[in-house]
Every structure is written in C-alpha cells, then in structure tokens.
Design an enzyme around this catalytic site. Sequence first.
Site, short mmCIF file in Angstrom:
data_model
loop_
_atom_site.label_atom_id
_atom_site.label_comp_id
_atom_site.label_asym_id
_atom_site.label_seq_id
_atom_site.Cartn_x
_atom_site.Cartn_y
_atom_site.Cartn_z
N ALA A 63 0.83 -1.21 0.00
CA ALA A 63 0.00 0.00 0.00
C ALA A 63 0.86 1.25 0.00
CB ALA A 63 -0.92 0.01 1.21
N GLY A 112 0.57 -5.50 0.22
CA GLY A 112 -0.33 -5.75 -0.89
C GLY A 112 0.33 -6.46 -2.05
N GLU A 115 0.10 -9.96 -1.14
CA GLU A 115 -1.30 -10.40 -1.22
C GLU A 115 -1.74 -10.64 -2.66
OE1 GLU A 115 -3.50 -8.57 2.64
OE2 GLU A 115 -2.32 -7.15 1.46
N GLU A 135 2.45 -5.39 7.76
CA GLU A 135 1.34 -4.57 8.26
C GLU A 135 1.31 -4.48 9.78
OE1 GLU A 135 -0.05 -6.43 4.33
OE2 GLU A 135 0.99 -7.12 6.12
#
Length: 253
Positions: A63, A112, A115, A135
């Site tokens: 992110a 991300g 992910e 995170e």
Amino acid sequence: MTVRTERDDHVVTITLAREHKLNALDHPTIDALLAELDRVEADDRVRAVVLTGAGHRAFSAGADIPSLAGSIEGGPERALREFVRRGHALTRRIEEFPKPLIVAVNGLAYGGGCEITEAAPLAIAAEHASFAKPEIALGFPPPFGGSQRLPRHVGRKRGLEMILTGDPIPAARAAEIGLVNSVVPADELLAAAHDLAGRVIRHAPTAVAACLRAVTRGINLPIDEGLAVEAACFAATVPTDGVRDGLRRFLER
C-alpha cells in the site's frame, strides 16, 4: 500512467509502473489495474496475463502509505470504503480471473504485493525477490485478504509466522512453502513467465477456464461440495470444440 500494458501475440504483460515509489498501490493504481483486467478479460485475442512491476527493486512494496494514512484518518468507515474494499476487490478479481494470470515477482513483494501474489493462480519469482507481511508494524492485520489466503496456501503456522513477525522471506523459501511456483534468475523472469503461459494456453481456452474455475471455487469447500463444482465445470466443457478436438487428436494417435 500507473499501469502499462504490452501485448505479445496471445499474452498480455501488465506492469505496475510506479518504480519511483517501488510500485506501491495507491487508489488510482488499484483502480487502473482493475480497469485493465476488465479490458483484458473482454479481449478474446488475449489468452493469458503476466503481471509484474517496473524496474528491478520491487514488484510492489504494498500500500502507498500516504494514501492509506489519509483514508485511516477519516475513521473506520472511510478506511474500509476507500482502502480495504478496494484491496479486496483487486485480490478477488485476480483470484477469480477467468484467464491464467501469472505474477512475475521482480523484487520485493511486501504487504499488498505479497497479497496479489497469494491471490494469483500462478507465480514465478526472481532469485533476489523477497516477500513480507509488514502490516503488523503499522498496527493492523493484512487488509487485502492476506490474513485469509496466506495461511490457506502455506499452512497456519507458516502463515502466522510471516504475519506476526513481519519478517521477510527470500524467494527460495517462498517456493519451498508454496507461495510461488518457481524461482529463476532475474534476467530470465519474464521469459519464464511467458514460457509458463505458453504451456498453459496451448490447451483449449474452455478447458483452461474450466480448470481455473473448478480449483478457485472448490478449494475452500468441503470435499463433497468441491466435487459438485468439479462436476459442473466438467459438464460445461462436454459440448465444446475443445473436448471434440482433444478426443479426436487422442483417437487418431
């Protein structure tokens, strides 16, 4: 332009093009990637997708923190609306994409970026790539599906070790635990991804789509429900040219 697209015959390469930001995922980049996936799905000439990042340092650092911070400052509802739901939409779109999508991890894949790798049906990593779930250092759990997909793919304890420590793992370890399919030298990464795409798309598109659908829809179901999904996917291919041509070629040998 935050997303770049190139086509080579039946394979499209989509590149996250924010090299100066380590290809971090801000809101416009996620939206652009979703729009490009829509366009690629609708193009019958495209049989497979390779997704990579610009440069050699990062596939995606995850992110974009300033973008994320702005959403979080607006409170839980705004953060969920602008950030989490957007991220969920992207990883689910990648997970359920009806054409084979191969992530070519050309550097670090954090947050991300990791992910997206988890969501993709296939992934190849460069030798210098690394993967992390940082995170927790920001005070929250993975928000783009990582708390759910990673333990399902690599096992609860391995997944929790990455999620709870935030420590990176090298590409070789990612291959060992099943996060990526294989590891190759950096200068061979895109060629390896395109070779894998070619080995998939030599088969009938209806068969490829049915296999993707059967695995994606059935993998988290109880076995009896998964077998029902498999049967439905098989039945859908029976009247297709792919089955007729495949049987003819086999019987003629």
